[in-house]
Scaffold this active site. Structure first.
Site, PDB file in Angstrom:
ATOM      1  N   LYS A  64       0.845  -1.204   0.000  1.00 43.77           N
ATOM      2  CA  LYS A  64       0.000   0.000   0.000  1.00 43.77           C
ATOM      3  C   LYS A  64       0.874   1.245   0.000  1.00 43.77           C
ATOM      4  CE  LYS A  64      -2.134   2.562   3.213  1.00 43.77           C
ATOM      5  NZ  LYS A  64      -2.071   3.842   2.525  1.00 43.77           N
ATOM      6  N   SER A  75       3.992   7.064  11.109  1.00 46.56           N
ATOM      7  CA  SER A  75       3.971   7.677  12.440  1.00 46.56           C
ATOM      8  C   SER A  75       4.001   6.614  13.541  1.00 46.56           C
ATOM      9  CB  SER A  75       2.707   8.525  12.595  1.00 46.56           C
ATOM     10  OG  SER A  75       1.563   7.708  12.441  1.00 46.56           O
ATOM     11  N   VAL A 114       0.440   5.307  14.344  1.00 44.96           N
ATOM     12  CA  VAL A 114      -0.097   4.235  13.493  1.00 44.96           C
ATOM     13  C   VAL A 114       0.722   2.953  13.670  1.00 44.96           C
ATOM     14  CG1 VAL A 114      -0.568   3.514  11.120  1.00 44.96           C
ATOM     15  CG2 VAL A 114      -1.181   5.814  11.855  1.00 44.96           C
ATOM     16  N   GLU A 147       9.159   1.207  11.222  1.00 48.79           N
ATOM     17  CA  GLU A 147      10.149   2.285  11.073  1.00 48.79           C
ATOM     18  C   GLU A 147       9.375   3.570  11.297  1.00 48.79           C
ATOM     19  OE1 GLU A 147      11.863   5.087   9.930  1.00 48.79           O
ATOM     20  OE2 GLU A 147      12.037   4.403   7.856  1.00 48.79           O
ATOM     21  N   CYS A 189      12.181  11.018   8.707  1.00 50.43           N
ATOM     22  CA  CYS A 189      12.198  10.485  10.066  1.00 50.43           C
ATOM     23  C   CYS A 189      13.575  10.666  10.699  1.00 50.43           C
ATOM     24  CB  CYS A 189      11.809   9.021  10.033  1.00 50.43           C
ATOM     25  SG  CYS A 189      12.820   8.074   8.913  1.00 50.43           S
ATOM     26  N   GLU A 247       8.216  15.329  17.178  1.00 52.75           N
ATOM     27  CA  GLU A 247       8.604  15.300  15.764  1.00 52.75           C
ATOM     28  C   GLU A 247       7.746  16.317  14.990  1.00 52.75           C
ATOM     29  OE1 GLU A 247       7.608  11.779  13.283  1.00 52.75           O
ATOM     30  OE2 GLU A 247       9.709  11.849  12.699  1.00 52.75           O
TER      31      GLU A 247
HETATM   32  N1  LIG Z   1       8.809   7.580   9.867  1.00 55.89           N
HETATM   33  C1  LIG Z   1       8.479   8.229   8.782  1.00 55.89           C
HETATM   34  O1  LIG Z   1       9.164   8.157   7.768  1.00 55.89           O
HETATM   35  C2  LIG Z   1       7.202   9.011   8.759  1.00 55.89           C
HETATM   36  C3  LIG Z   1       6.694   9.622   9.869  1.00 55.89           C
HETATM   37  N2  LIG Z   1       5.549  10.333   9.795  1.00 55.89           N
HETATM   38  C4  LIG Z   1       5.076  11.046  10.990  1.00 55.89           C
HETATM   39  O2  LIG Z   1       3.672  10.914  11.095  1.00 55.89           O
HETATM   40  C5  LIG Z   1       3.065  12.195  11.091  1.00 55.89           C
HETATM   41  C6  LIG Z   1       1.702  12.108  10.472  1.00 55.89           C
HETATM   42  O3  LIG Z   1       1.802  11.744   9.097  1.00 55.89           O
HETATM   43  P1  LIG Z   1       0.722  10.744   8.478  1.00 55.89           P
HETATM   44  O4  LIG Z   1       0.694  10.866   7.026  1.00 55.89           O
HETATM   45  O5  LIG Z   1      -0.573  10.958   9.190  1.00 55.89           O
HETATM   46  O6  LIG Z   1       1.351   9.332   8.870  1.00 55.89           O
HETATM   47  P2  LIG Z   1       0.647   7.932   8.938  1.00 55.89           P
HETATM   48  O7  LIG Z   1       1.430   7.104   9.878  1.00 55.89           O
HETATM   49  O8  LIG Z   1      -0.823   8.117   9.184  1.00 55.89           O
HETATM   50  O9  LIG Z   1       0.792   7.369   7.430  1.00 55.89           O
HETATM   51  C7  LIG Z   1       1.735   6.478   6.999  1.00 55.89           C
HETATM   52  C8  LIG Z   1       1.072   5.334   6.243  1.00 55.89           C
HETATM   53  O10 LIG Z   1       0.245   4.618   7.160  1.00 55.89           O
HETATM   54  C9  LIG Z   1      -1.064   4.452   6.622  1.00 55.89           C
HETATM   55  N3  LIG Z   1      -2.015   4.332   7.727  1.00 55.89           N
HETATM   56  C10 LIG Z   1      -2.698   5.327   8.361  1.00 55.89           C
HETATM   57  N4  LIG Z   1      -3.505   4.798   9.301  1.00 55.89           N
HETATM   58  C11 LIG Z   1      -3.331   3.451   9.276  1.00 55.89           C
HETATM   59  C12 LIG Z   1      -3.876   2.357  10.021  1.00 55.89           C
HETATM   60  N5  LIG Z   1      -4.783   2.543  10.990  1.00 55.89           N
HETATM   61  N6  LIG Z   1      -3.442   1.107   9.740  1.00 55.89           N
HETATM   62  C13 LIG Z   1      -2.514   0.885   8.779  1.00 55.89           C
HETATM   63  N7  LIG Z   1      -1.988   1.882   8.035  1.00 55.89           N
HETATM   64  C14 LIG Z   1      -2.375   3.141   8.281  1.00 55.89           C
HETATM   65  C15 LIG Z   1      -1.231   5.677   5.743  1.00 55.89           C
HETATM   66  O11 LIG Z   1      -2.261   5.486   4.795  1.00 55.89           O
HETATM   67  C16 LIG Z   1       0.146   5.776   5.108  1.00 55.89           C
HETATM   68  O12 LIG Z   1       0.241   4.865   4.032  1.00 55.89           O
HETATM   69  C17 LIG Z   1       4.056  13.090  10.385  1.00 55.89           C
HETATM   70  O13 LIG Z   1       3.883  14.431  10.705  1.00 55.89           O
HETATM   71  C18 LIG Z   1       5.344  12.536  10.893  1.00 55.89           C
HETATM   72  O14 LIG Z   1       5.608  13.043  12.163  1.00 55.89           O
HETATM   73  C19 LIG Z   1       4.856  10.431   8.621  1.00 55.89           C
HETATM   74  C20 LIG Z   1       5.316   9.851   7.483  1.00 55.89           C
HETATM   75  C21 LIG Z   1       6.555   9.126   7.460  1.00 55.89           C
HETATM   76  N1  BAL Z   2      11.767   6.787   6.627  1.00 55.14           N
HETATM   77  C1  BAL Z   2      13.122   6.586   6.287  1.00 55.14           C
HETATM   78  C2  BAL Z   2      13.769   7.692   5.562  1.00 55.14           C
HETATM   79  C3  BAL Z   2      13.448   9.035   6.083  1.00 55.14           C
HETATM   80  O1  BAL Z   2      12.302   9.326   6.416  1.00 55.14           O
HETATM   81  O2  BAL Z   2      14.349   9.832   6.128  1.00 55.14           O
END
Ligand SMILES: NC(=O)C1=CN([C@@H]2O[C@H](COP(=O)(O)OP(=O)(O)OC[C@H]3O[C@@H](n4cnc5c(N)ncnc54)[C@H](O)[C@@H]3O)[C@@H](O)[C@H]2O)C=CC1
Ligand code: BAL
Length: 502
Positions: free
Chosen positions: A193, A247, A250, A269, A303, A402
């Site tokens: 996904k 996040s 999630v 991650e 991240c 974050e």
């Molecule tokens: N570690 C990383 O690389 C990331 C961290 N984040 C953090 O999360 C914050 C919020 O961003 P969001 O887009 O809301 O992140 P998110 O964690 O909601 O989205 C990431 C993925 O998880 C999916 N998702 C959402 N709810 C889910 C559920 N209940 N079960 C399974 N999958 C689910 C989303 O559709 C997307 O594909 C950001 O401001 C940042 O702080 C966001 C994106 C990447």
């Molecule tokens: N999530 C791994 C890479 C990055 O967000 O920088």
């Protein structure tokens, strides 16, 4: 007939029309979602719709899992030699390289990345990652284990079968490659996904999976919301492992879903609040460039963003003067992702824009000083000026949480012991940087910091060959390197009787 769209781009670095299938990719075919729903895909530079693509549901996940199970039993997994898997991965990497400009254009359009960075960094990393794991595919092996003369014992590293993969929007292709590379190399079939916000490059990728010759059902792509498709993947009884990036909130839900259902293996991650630690004896010119890259690369949507910059007091005035100049230049290079001079694009969405502006307001309200930036850039799209906060204290939200945006919090320190304690005072532990020309000290600090990656005298330069993942609430499991293979295989101990009698 499932729908398609043509994305026309007429810019200096990329002129052309990219045809995309906008359905779901299941069992080697483009299909419409069962419920026939569509979602708008937005250009973050303008806030306008680029196209509509299909939106799947749990029903489509069920169909994709069935296809993946069948493929695993008949044409992939233990049925397909590692050398064949490796060859297919290598071919896939070659096809991505052939179409690198189209991918970079889609990433620029849909995720707001400067085109030249999407091409030179993101896509270069994608190709490298898929080649790297292609190289591992025929080198996955267990051990023989000495027990007694009457027993032959050995281990096999077997795939899980069907794995679910859920990724975010910040690095649509890079996160995809980190997930699919090791999963396919080890013989798993995938239900994948993308983020519902940035699906375009994944749609293009699915076409190349077919062109490369992967058997139908090995890679399935179901676009959709997290609360429907993501949750269905996390809860599915026939998915044996799920890999999630996103996040921490999630990540917990994915883990809970596993506990509630079939105890699937979960790798996570998650978030970070990474420290960049700068000692008086650093190479200042180099340090400033790396520190700026660490926080502002990808508009801070990373991240591993080095969002807490700890500067030793002796070098603080020089650091601030030069760092400010570098960040001012970045501010001047903010704008159209398709311009060759742009270094800094928009945030990915209005939601993220508002969230980051909320953090900036919170920083101001809590007494930190906006040293630079602190406002939106322009009037259209979701651009935010690269921002520096000074006079920060450990209790402030902008220091603890974050932000996932171009916002640096600068903190002054005096001693090595003090900075180690302050840097570790976080629930996260993903990545850290330390700058000092005294290698003994740099390594002492590197070993004392609680984080899964440590960069000495550089910004976070992640590499496919080196394990990557979090300590503490930044996650569990490792991506990249040989360690990633372990998270996509389960170990079987085989005992062969060579003569024992009852
Ligand atoms: N570690 C990383 O690389 C990331 C961290 N984040 C953090 O999360 C914050 C919020 O961003 P969001 O887009 O809301 O992140 P998110 O964690 O909601 O989205 C990431 C993925 O998880 C999916 N998702 C959402 N709810 C889910 C559920 N209940 N079960 C399974 N999958 C689910 C989303 O559709 C997307 O594909 C950001 O401001 C940042 O702080 C966001 C994106 C990447
Ligand atoms: N999530 C791994 C890479 C990055 O967000 O920088």
């Amino acid at each position: 007939m499932p729908s398609s769209c043509v994305v026309d781009i007429d810019t200096a670095p990329f002129k052309g029309s990219i045809k995309l299938n906008t359905g779901l990719f299941i069992d080697g075919q483009w299909v419409d979602p069962v419920d026939k729903e569509m979602i708008d895909v937005i250009n973050p530079s303008t806030g306008k719709t680029i196209s509509q693509v299909s939106l799947g549901s749990s029903k489509d996940v069920d169909i994709a899992v069935k296809a993946a199970k069948q493929a695993y039993k008949t044409s992939w997994g233990l049925k397909c030699p590692g050398a064949t898997r490796g060859r297919l991965l290598t071919r896939l990497a070659d096809l991505i390289e052939r179409d690198i400009d189209e991918f970079a254009a889609l990433e620029a359009l849909n995720a707001g990345k400067p085109f030249h960075i999407a091409k030179g960094k993101d896509m270069a990393g994608v190709i490298k990652c898929i080649r790297y794991f292609g190289g591992w595919a025929d080198k996955i092996q267990g051990n023989t284990i000495e027990t007694s003369e009457q027993k032959l014992a050995y281990t096999r590293h077997e795939p899980y079968g069907v794995v679910g993969q859920i990724i975010p929007w910040n690095f649509p292709m890079l996160m995809l490659s980190w997930k699919v590379g090791p999963a396919l190399a080890t013989g798993n079939c995938i239900v994948f996904k993308p983020s519902e916000m940035t699906p375009l490059s994944a749609l293009k990728f699915a076409d190349l999976v077919k062109e490369a010759g992967f058997p139908p059902g090995v890679v399935n792509l179901v676009n959709g919301y997290g609360t429907t498709v993501g949750q269905a993947i996390s809860e599915h009884m026939d998915i044996s492992k799920v890999a999630f990036t996103g996040s921490t909130l999630v990540g917990r839900k994915v883990l809970e879903a596993s506990a509630r259902t079939n105890l699937k293996v979960v790798t996570l991650e998650l978030g970070g609040k990474s420290p960049t630690i700068i000692f008086d004896d650093c190479n200042l010119e180099q340090t400033i460039k790396w520190a700026s890259m660490a926080i502002y690369a990808n508009m801070g949507q990373s991240c591993i963003a080095g969002s807490r910059i700890f500067v030793q007091e002796g070098i603080y005035p020089q650091f601030m003067e030069k760092f400010t100049a570098v960040v001012q230049a970045l501010g001047r290079a903010t704008g159209d992702p398709f311009s060759s001079t742009t270094q800094h694009g928009p945030q990915v969405s209005k939601v993220q824009f508002d969230r980051i502006m909320g953090y900036i307001e919170s920083g101001k309200a809590s007494g930190a000083t906006v040293h630079l930036g602190g406002a939106r850039h322009g009037t259209e799209g979701f651009f935010i000026q690269p921002t520096i906060f000074t006079d920060c204290t450990p209790d402030m939200k902008i220091v603890k949480e974050e932000i996932f945006g171009p916002v640096a919090a600068i903190l002054k320190f005096t001693t090595e012991e003090e900075v180690i304690e302050a840097a570790n005072a976080t629930v996260y532990g993903l990545s850290s940087c330390v700058f000092s020309e005294n290698l003994s000290r740099a390594l002492r600090v590197a070993h004392a910091i609680e984080s899964g990656s440590m960069f000495v005298n550089s910004g976070p330069t992640v590499d496919s060959a080196v394990p990557f993942g979090g300590f503490k609430q930044s996650g569990m499991g490792r991506e990249h390197g040989e360690y990633a293979l372990a998270t996509y295989t389960q170990v079987k101990g085989v005992h062969v009787n060579l003569g024992m009698m009852i």
